[in-house]
Design a protein around this motif. Structure first.
Motif, PDB file in Angstrom:
ATOM      1  N   GLY A   2       0.814  -1.210   0.000  1.00 25.46           N
ATOM      2  CA  GLY A   2       0.000   0.000   0.000  1.00 25.46           C
ATOM      3  C   GLY A   2       0.848   1.259   0.000  1.00 25.46           C
ATOM      4  N   GLY A   3       1.940   1.234   0.781  1.00 24.98           N
ATOM      5  CA  GLY A   3       2.847   2.374   0.815  1.00 24.98           C
ATOM      6  C   GLY A   3       3.515   2.614  -0.527  1.00 24.98           C
ATOM      7  N   MET A   4       3.926   1.536  -1.176  1.00 27.46           N
ATOM      8  CA  MET A   4       4.575   1.666  -2.482  1.00 27.46           C
ATOM      9  C   MET A   4       3.595   2.171  -3.532  1.00 27.46           C
ATOM     10  SD  MET A   4       7.055  -1.672  -2.621  1.00 27.46           S
ATOM     11  CE  MET A   4       7.891  -1.101  -4.098  1.00 27.46           C
ATOM     12  N   LEU A   5       2.356   1.696  -3.457  1.00 26.41           N
ATOM     13  CA  LEU A   5       1.333   2.132  -4.407  1.00 26.41           C
ATOM     14  C   LEU A   5       1.040   3.620  -4.241  1.00 26.41           C
ATOM     15  CD1 LEU A   5      -0.811   1.481  -6.559  1.00 26.41           C
ATOM     16  CD2 LEU A   5      -2.385   0.904  -4.699  1.00 26.41           C
ATOM     17  N   TYR A   6       0.935   4.065  -2.978  1.00 25.06           N
ATOM     18  CA  TYR A   6       0.646   5.476  -2.711  1.00 25.06           C
ATOM     19  C   TYR A   6       1.775   6.366  -3.233  1.00 25.06           C
ATOM     20  CZ  TYR A   6      -0.608   9.696  -0.116  1.00 25.06           C
ATOM     21  OH  TYR A   6      -0.940  10.971   0.231  1.00 25.06           O
ATOM     22  N   GLU A   7       3.020   5.961  -2.995  1.00 27.34           N
ATOM     23  CA  GLU A   7       4.151   6.729  -3.504  1.00 27.34           C
ATOM     24  C   GLU A   7       4.126   6.805  -5.028  1.00 27.34           C
ATOM     25  OE1 GLU A   7       7.909   6.603  -0.441  1.00 27.34           O
ATOM     26  OE2 GLU A   7       7.909   5.235  -2.132  1.00 27.34           O
ATOM     27  N   ALA A   8       3.869   5.671  -5.675  1.00 26.02           N
ATOM     28  CA  ALA A   8       3.835   5.637  -7.139  1.00 26.02           C
ATOM     29  C   ALA A   8       2.712   6.512  -7.684  1.00 26.02           C
ATOM     30  CB  ALA A   8       3.678   4.202  -7.624  1.00 26.02           C
ATOM     31  N   LEU A   9       1.562   6.501  -6.999  1.00 25.45           N
ATOM     32  CA  LEU A   9       0.425   7.315  -7.418  1.00 25.45           C
ATOM     33  C   LEU A   9       0.781   8.801  -7.406  1.00 25.45           C
ATOM     34  CD1 LEU A   9      -2.598   7.798  -8.064  1.00 25.45           C
ATOM     35  CD2 LEU A   9      -3.006   7.776  -5.598  1.00 25.45           C
TER      36      LEU A   9
ATOM     37  N   THR B  86       3.333   9.870  -9.979  1.00 18.99           N
ATOM     38  CA  THR B  86       2.774   9.886 -11.328  1.00 18.99           C
ATOM     39  C   THR B  86       1.823  11.064 -11.527  1.00 18.99           C
ATOM     40  OG1 THR B  86       2.909   7.466 -11.381  1.00 18.99           O
ATOM     41  CG2 THR B  86       1.518   8.526 -13.036  1.00 18.99           C
ATOM     42  N   ALA B  87       1.027  11.346 -10.494  1.00 13.52           N
ATOM     43  CA  ALA B  87       0.021  12.405 -10.606  1.00 13.52           C
ATOM     44  C   ALA B  87       0.655  13.795 -10.674  1.00 13.52           C
ATOM     45  CB  ALA B  87      -0.947  12.329  -9.423  1.00 13.52           C
ATOM     46  N   TYR B  88       1.724  13.994  -9.892  1.00  9.31           N
ATOM     47  CA  TYR B  88       2.409  15.280  -9.879  1.00  9.31           C
ATOM     48  C   TYR B  88       3.745  15.141 -10.606  1.00  9.31           C
ATOM     49  CZ  TYR B  88      -0.898  16.635  -6.208  1.00  9.31           C
ATOM     50  OH  TYR B  88      -2.024  16.914  -5.491  1.00  9.31           O
TER      51      TYR B  88
ATOM     52  N   VAL C 242       5.833  17.770 -11.587  1.00  8.61           N
ATOM     53  CA  VAL C 242       6.831  18.763 -11.199  1.00  8.61           C
ATOM     54  C   VAL C 242       6.633  19.222  -9.755  1.00  8.61           C
ATOM     55  CG1 VAL C 242       7.777  21.044 -11.722  1.00  8.61           C
ATOM     56  CG2 VAL C 242       7.025  19.548 -13.580  1.00  8.61           C
ATOM     57  N   HIS C 243       5.396  19.399  -9.345  1.00  6.70           N
ATOM     58  CA  HIS C 243       5.093  19.930  -8.008  1.00  6.70           C
ATOM     59  C   HIS C 243       5.714  19.045  -6.930  1.00  6.70           C
ATOM     60  CE1 HIS C 243       2.781  21.353  -4.571  1.00  6.70           C
ATOM     61  NE2 HIS C 243       2.373  22.369  -5.323  1.00  6.70           N
ATOM     62  N   PRO C 244       6.254  19.640  -5.860  1.00  6.28           N
ATOM     63  CA  PRO C 244       6.899  18.839  -4.806  1.00  6.28           C
ATOM     64  C   PRO C 244       5.964  17.894  -4.052  1.00  6.28           C
ATOM     65  CG  PRO C 244       6.860  21.183  -4.219  1.00  6.28           C
ATOM     66  CD  PRO C 244       6.468  21.097  -5.655  1.00  6.28           C
ATOM     67  N   TYR C 245       4.666  17.988  -4.249  1.00  4.10           N
ATOM     68  CA  TYR C 245       3.764  16.987  -3.657  1.00  4.10           C
ATOM     69  C   TYR C 245       4.062  15.579  -4.195  1.00  4.10           C
ATOM     70  CZ  TYR C 245       0.442  20.307  -1.493  1.00  4.10           C
ATOM     71  OH  TYR C 245      -0.161  21.246  -0.705  1.00  4.10           O
ATOM     72  N   ARG C 246       4.823  15.506  -5.284  1.00  9.63           N
ATOM     73  CA  ARG C 246       5.131  14.197  -5.864  1.00  9.63           C
ATOM     74  C   ARG C 246       6.078  13.396  -4.963  1.00  9.63           C
ATOM     75  NH1 ARG C 246       9.243  12.781  -9.009  1.00  9.63           N
ATOM     76  NH2 ARG C 246       7.791  11.970 -10.578  1.00  9.63           N
ATOM     77  N   ASP C 247       6.832  14.078  -4.108  1.00  6.47           N
ATOM     78  CA  ASP C 247       7.832  13.401  -3.283  1.00  6.47           C
ATOM     79  C   ASP C 247       7.241  12.995  -1.940  1.00  6.47           C
ATOM     80  OD1 ASP C 247       9.988  13.792  -5.150  1.00  6.47           O
ATOM     81  OD2 ASP C 247       9.966  15.907  -4.565  1.00  6.47           O
ATOM     82  N   PRO C 248       7.620  11.820  -1.419  1.00  5.35           N
ATOM     83  CA  PRO C 248       7.108  11.400  -0.107  1.00  5.35           C
ATOM     84  C   PRO C 248       7.627  12.318   0.994  1.00  5.35           C
ATOM     85  CG  PRO C 248       8.826   9.898  -0.856  1.00  5.35           C
ATOM     86  CD  PRO C 248       8.535  10.816  -2.003  1.00  5.35           C
ATOM     87  N   ILE C 249       6.818  12.549   2.009  1.00  9.78           N
ATOM     88  CA  ILE C 249       7.216  13.411   3.123  1.00  9.78           C
ATOM     89  C   ILE C 249       8.490  12.893   3.771  1.00  9.78           C
ATOM     90  CG2 ILE C 249       6.542  14.217   5.423  1.00  9.78           C
ATOM     91  CD1 ILE C 249       3.604  14.119   4.366  1.00  9.78           C
ATOM     92  N   ILE C 250       8.606  11.591   3.907  1.00 11.60           N
ATOM     93  CA  ILE C 250       9.773  10.995   4.553  1.00 11.60           C
ATOM     94  C   ILE C 250      11.013  11.083   3.661  1.00 11.60           C
ATOM     95  CG2 ILE C 250       9.456   8.616   3.716  1.00 11.60           C
ATOM     96  CD1 ILE C 250      10.130   7.686   6.594  1.00 11.60           C
ATOM     97  N   GLY C 251      10.813  11.341   2.365  1.00  9.43           N
ATOM     98  CA  GLY C 251      11.915  11.392   1.415  1.00  9.43           C
ATOM     99  C   GLY C 251      12.166  10.031   0.777  1.00  9.43           C
ATOM    100  N   TRP C 252      12.852  10.034  -0.347  1.00  6.85           N
ATOM    101  CA  TRP C 252      13.312   8.789  -0.950  1.00  6.85           C
ATOM    102  C   TRP C 252      14.563   8.335  -0.199  1.00  6.85           C
ATOM    103  CZ3 TRP C 252       9.665   7.252  -4.236  1.00  6.85           C
ATOM    104  CH2 TRP C 252       8.897   8.209  -4.891  1.00  6.85           C
ATOM    105  N   ASP C 253      14.836   7.034  -0.219  1.00  3.99           N
ATOM    106  CA  ASP C 253      15.975   6.533   0.551  1.00  3.99           C
ATOM    107  C   ASP C 253      17.281   7.188   0.115  1.00  3.99           C
ATOM    108  OD1 ASP C 253      17.045   4.534   2.553  1.00  3.99           O
ATOM    109  OD2 ASP C 253      18.195   3.949   0.783  1.00  3.99           O
ATOM    110  N   SER C 254      17.438   7.399  -1.188  1.00  5.93           N
ATOM    111  CA  SER C 254      18.668   8.017  -1.694  1.00  5.93           C
ATOM    112  C   SER C 254      18.806   9.457  -1.217  1.00  5.93           C
ATOM    113  CB  SER C 254      18.692   7.978  -3.222  1.00  5.93           C
ATOM    114  OG  SER C 254      17.545   8.617  -3.752  1.00  5.93           O
TER     115      SER C 254
END
Length: 268
Positions: free
Chosen positions: A190-197, A200-202, A204-216
């Motif tokens: 579910g977490g991976m699906l939400y991140e992918a959603l 994909t939806a955003y 350019v807007h920074p809402y595309r990035d997870p609040i916790i950040g990507w691991d890298s």
């Protein structure tokens, strides 16, 4: 009409709601800043900072800050050196491991100075419950419910945290957040699906990035970036204090002025 709104000279917004049903107060400190305010070099820093502000101040969370401070400086310098080297293709793996072993040794020494969870202990000993914080896309909040006669204790602790925060145990906490990410996202369909959603939806807007950040991103966040984010955004002009409970607004306003009124306004 029950909300009394005040704005201090330094820009801090105060919202008060008197509610005398029980001798308690709910206290929220919110900042109009979240992951949307990060740039591409510091994704995840808002969430990391939320964690770091539980680590204490110059007086809380330490047995002897004067003796601790030089060790913190050594840890930061060595940690930044490791961060610079670890991404370079010409780095000698043996040298990098040697530096990491040195850092682990310094961190072990530093533990002698650390008083774990002192904020939580003080609040719990004084009847506080629900002590927590959360980071969102557009805001970060710190919250506690406590007896009404402990409101000044809250004001003393929280204003000290804003004035004198010490971002200790940075490199160990960074690893804690990487583990939190693995648990909540990378091992969760579910977490991976939400991140992918959202990615994909955003486009350019920074809402595309997870609040916790990507691991890298998380593994490359630096202490200096985190400190800069704190000084840039955690300021009265971006801050709302909300108090709801058993108090007299005429008495609370000067209390907030006394503890928070001297904080520098900051930049919106």
């Amino acid at each position: 009409e029950k909300v009394h709104k005040h704005r201090l000279e330094n820009g801090l917004t105060l919202l008060l709601v008197e509610r005398h049903a029980s001798p308690t107060v709910s206290a929220y400190i919110s900042f109009k800043v979240g992951s949307v305010n990060e740039n591409s070099d510091q994704r995840g820093v808002a969430h990391l900072l939320e964690h770091m502000l539980f680590k204490g101040t110059r007086t809380l969370g330490t047995r002897d800050f004067h003796a601790e401070q030089p060790l913190l400086q050594q840890i930061e310098e060595l940690g930044e050196r490791i961060d610079r080297l670890k991404g370079r293709p010409d780095t000698d793996p043996a040298q990098l491991q040697q530096l990491r072993d040195q850092l682990a040794g310094l961190q072990q020494q530093h533990r002698e100075f650390v008083v774990k969870d002192e904020f939580s202990r003080i609040y719990a000993e004084n009847g506080g419950v629900g002590y927590n914080a959360f980071t969102g896309k557009d805001q970060t909040s710190y919250l506690i419910n406590l007896p009404a006669n402990k409101l000044e204790l809250w004001a003393a602790i929280e204003s000290d945290r804003l004035r004198n925060a010490v971002l200790r145990e940075f490199y160990t906490e960074r690893e804690v957040i990487r583990e939190e990410r693995r648990r909540s996202y990378e091992s969760s369909p579910g977490g991976m699906l939400y991140e992918a959603l959202l990615a994909t939806a955003y486009k350019v807007h920074p809402y595309r990035d997870p609040i916790i950040g990507w691991d890298s991103d998380i593994v490359n966040l630096t202490l200096s970036e985190t400190r800069d984010f704190f000084h840039n955004y955690y300021s009265p002009v971006n801050m709302v204090i909300t108090l709801v409970g058993d108090f007299d607004s005429r008495e609370v306003l000067p209390l907030i002025e006394r503890y928070f009124g001297a904080l520098p306004p900051g930049v919106p």
